[in-house]
Motif scaffolding. Structure first.
Motif, short mmCIF file in Angstrom:
data_model
loop_
_atom_site.label_atom_id
_atom_site.label_comp_id
_atom_site.label_asym_id
_atom_site.label_seq_id
_atom_site.Cartn_x
_atom_site.Cartn_y
_atom_site.Cartn_z
N ASP A 130 0.85 -1.19 0.00
CA ASP A 130 0.00 0.00 0.00
C ASP A 130 0.89 1.23 0.00
O ASP A 130 1.82 1.33 0.81
CB ASP A 130 -0.90 0.03 1.24
N VAL A 131 0.59 2.16 -0.88
CA VAL A 131 1.33 3.42 -0.96
C VAL A 131 0.43 4.53 -0.45
O VAL A 131 -0.62 4.80 -1.04
CB VAL A 131 1.80 3.71 -2.39
N LEU A 166 0.45 11.70 -7.04
CA LEU A 166 -0.35 10.47 -7.06
C LEU A 166 -0.21 9.73 -8.39
O LEU A 166 -0.23 8.50 -8.43
CB LEU A 166 -1.80 10.75 -6.69
N ALA A 205 3.13 7.99 -8.23
CA ALA A 205 3.04 6.85 -7.31
C ALA A 205 2.25 5.70 -7.94
O ALA A 205 2.62 4.53 -7.82
CB ALA A 205 2.40 7.29 -6.01
N ARG A 206 1.17 6.03 -8.56
CA ARG A 206 0.33 5.01 -9.20
C ARG A 206 1.10 4.24 -10.27
O ARG A 206 0.92 3.02 -10.44
CB ARG A 206 -0.89 5.67 -9.83
N HIS A 222 0.94 -2.61 -6.86
CA HIS A 222 0.70 -1.97 -5.56
C HIS A 222 -0.63 -1.23 -5.62
O HIS A 222 -1.23 -1.09 -6.69
CB HIS A 222 1.82 -0.99 -5.22
N THR A 258 -2.35 2.46 -4.53
CA THR A 258 -2.04 3.82 -4.13
C THR A 258 -3.26 4.46 -3.47
O THR A 258 -4.38 4.38 -4.00
CB THR A 258 -1.60 4.66 -5.34
N VAL A 302 -7.27 6.08 -8.29
CA VAL A 302 -6.42 5.99 -7.11
C VAL A 302 -7.32 6.04 -5.87
O VAL A 302 -8.32 6.77 -5.85
CB VAL A 302 -5.40 7.16 -7.09
#
Length: 527
Positions: free
Chosen positions: A103-104, A120, A123-124, A130, A132, A152
């Protein structure tokens, strides 16, 4: 073969420098210079008024202790390659096998939606599967819609209890990933962030892996000085802390093992520095930490004096809390001697500001009242002091490849704030958590630099009086030179605050005060 652009080259920069032989020699010279100067200060024949001499002795002693501790930490970095098992696991991950659930978390609290949007998306799109999540304590409907559009996850919670730490803990209760990444809203991760970090959890005793902070907005005195100070910390100090299993979380660009957080009840609350207290609790229970000296995310430094001083106030409060309430030297804490010392140095770093505040008052005391802690002629004093101060700068210069003057200006400019943080910590006053570059926080401000302005005025008056009276030319000129340097450095901070962006809202609230309740909202992300 095409030449890589500067941004691509920067993406591979490692946040450490191999320890130079010249640095080792300089540290030896610095130790000798420190001993030479401290012996001079302790010599009774040079002692001035006992109260003033005692204050200077404490200040100089603290400076020497912290300098020696820093040099010891720098020397501990041995530039070892990462374990073979880490490399093997990264290759397996790269091939698509053995990918854990991750999990981010992107923590948000009033930042501009466009800024969070950039983070975001990066990160995605990181390599490795994962999920996000944006953890929005600012309750922004615009940000909620952006998350929906970008597929997200979006989380809100009821109330703002425990600020960022509470925000993360609320998200931990609603997610299940084996590993958890925490990113500030303005820290944009590289595509390979997860791939580089998660491989280090091959060792089941590793609780968290921390990568450095690196700033991109070096546009003015504050942002440039802050960036430079952080660069020196992450290149020189953090690799040494890693050697002692004393690398600590810095609040962003970090991955935790959820099982480790579960063991201590999540991110630590009730502190002005939840990151270092979380690290301390994990180290007490025998968990390991890893510092990866590779820039894997890039963020924004404070853009104005007000934001910078608020950040420094909060950080200093956290450092003082560790020293005053951390029980570092109690029996049965679970910490090694090396770990205790490394956590102690976090606090002594900010205590240096109390020493610097003493040094800022000394020239005015002599110029206005003929009071001096040392009764020696200027040549004798300079002969002992100058080698010590020069060698401190030489060690940093050699190992860091040079540094910018703005780092010195911003560090000294924060001295009054660190002193106020010490007093606030003694009174157990809580610092208000606020995003460093929160949207709408700009504005010119003289109020936030009133202590710096007072020191400027005091030293200017001292210079004028000293030059008019000129009772003893040698120490007078020496004091005038020192006072002039103080005026120039603090005056630069005052000018930056008045001419630049800032705000003047209060820094502290009574302990226990929380934000107004907000409705809880959760939006599921696409996996």
């Amino acid at each position: 073969m095409p030449i890589a652009d500067p941004q691509s080259r920067a993406a591979t920069r490692r946040a450490w420098r191999p320890l130079q032989r010249s640095t080792r020699v300089a540290i030896l010279g610095a130790l000798l210079a420190t001993l030479f100067y401290q012996t001079f200060l302790l010599d009774p024949q040079y002692r001035g008024p006992i109260w003033l001499w005692g204050a200077m002795l404490l200040a100089e002693g603290l400076t020497a202790i912290h300098a020696i501790g820093t040099w010891w930490t720098i020397l501990a970095h041995d530039n070892r390659d990462e374990p073979v098992g880490v490399t093997v696991r990264r290759n397996r991950l790269r091939a698509g096998g053995d990918v854990p659930s991750i999990d981010v978390f992107i923590t948000a609290y009033g930042e501009a939606p466009d800024l969070v949007h950039t983070t975001l998306r990066a990160a995605r799109d990181m390599t490795l599967a994962h999920t996000t999540w944006v953890l929005d304590d600012g309750d922004s409907d615009v940000l909620r819609d952006i998350c929906a559009d970008e597929k997200v996850g979006y989380l809100r919670r009821d109330g703002g209890l425990h600020a960022k730490a509470g925000n993360v803990n609320a998200a931990l209760a609603r997610t299940t990933g084996e590993f958890v990444v925490i990113l500030d809203a303005d820290h944009v991760p590289e595509p390979n962030f997860l791939l580089e970090i998660v491989a280090h959890f091959e060792d089941p005793d590793v609780a968290f892996v921390q990568s450095p902070q690196s700033y991109t907005n070096q546009a003015n005195l504050v942002s440039t000085g802050t960036s430079e100070a952080q660069r020196i910390f992450y290149e020189l100090v953090c690799p040494g802390k890693n050697h002692f299993n004393a690398a600590f979380c810095v609040g962003t660009n970090v991955m935790f093992r959820r099982a480790a957080l579960d063991e201590i009840g999540g991110i630590a609350t009730g502190s002005n520095s939840e990151d270092i207290w979380t690290s301390l609790e994990l180290h007490r229970r025998g968990w390991k930490s890893i510092y990866v000296p590779q820039v894997l995310a890039r963020g924004l430094a404070p853009a104005d004096v007000t934001s910078y001083l608020k950040q420094q106030f909060r950080w200093a409060c956290g450092g003082f809390e560790v020293v005053l309430r951390g029980g570092l030297f109690r029996r049965g804490t679970g910490l090694t001697i090396d770990q205790r010392l490394q956590y102690l140095f976090v606090g002594t770093h900010y205590l240096l500001s109390l020493a610097m505040l003493t040094f800022m008052l000394l020239p005015a005391l002599y110029l206005l009242f003929a009071l001096s802690p040392i009764r020696a002629d200027g040549v004798t004093w300079a002969t002992h002091y100058v080698p010590f101060q020069v060698m401190v700068l030489v060690v940093t210069w050699l190992q860091s490849g040079g540094f910018k003057g703005s780092a010195i200006v911003t560090s000294i400019g924060a001295v009054p704030v660190h002193a106020r943080a010490f007093w606030a910590t003694l009174r157990r006053t809580r610092a208000t958590w606020k995003a460093t570059n929160q949207a709408g926080s700009g504005g010119r401000s003289l109020w936030v630099v009133m202590p710096q302005l007072a020191l400027v005025v005091l030293n200017v008056v001292g210079i004028v009086v000293g030059l008019v009276v000129m009772a003893d030319p040698a120490p007078t000129w020496l004091s005038v030179a020192w006072a002039t340097m103080i005026v120039l450095i603090l005056g630069r901070i005052v000018v930056e605050s008045v001419a630049g962006r800032g705000a003047d809202e209060p820094d502290t609230l009574p302990a226990g005060r929380d934000a107004e309740p907000a409705s809880a909202t959760v939006a599921a992300p696409a996996r």
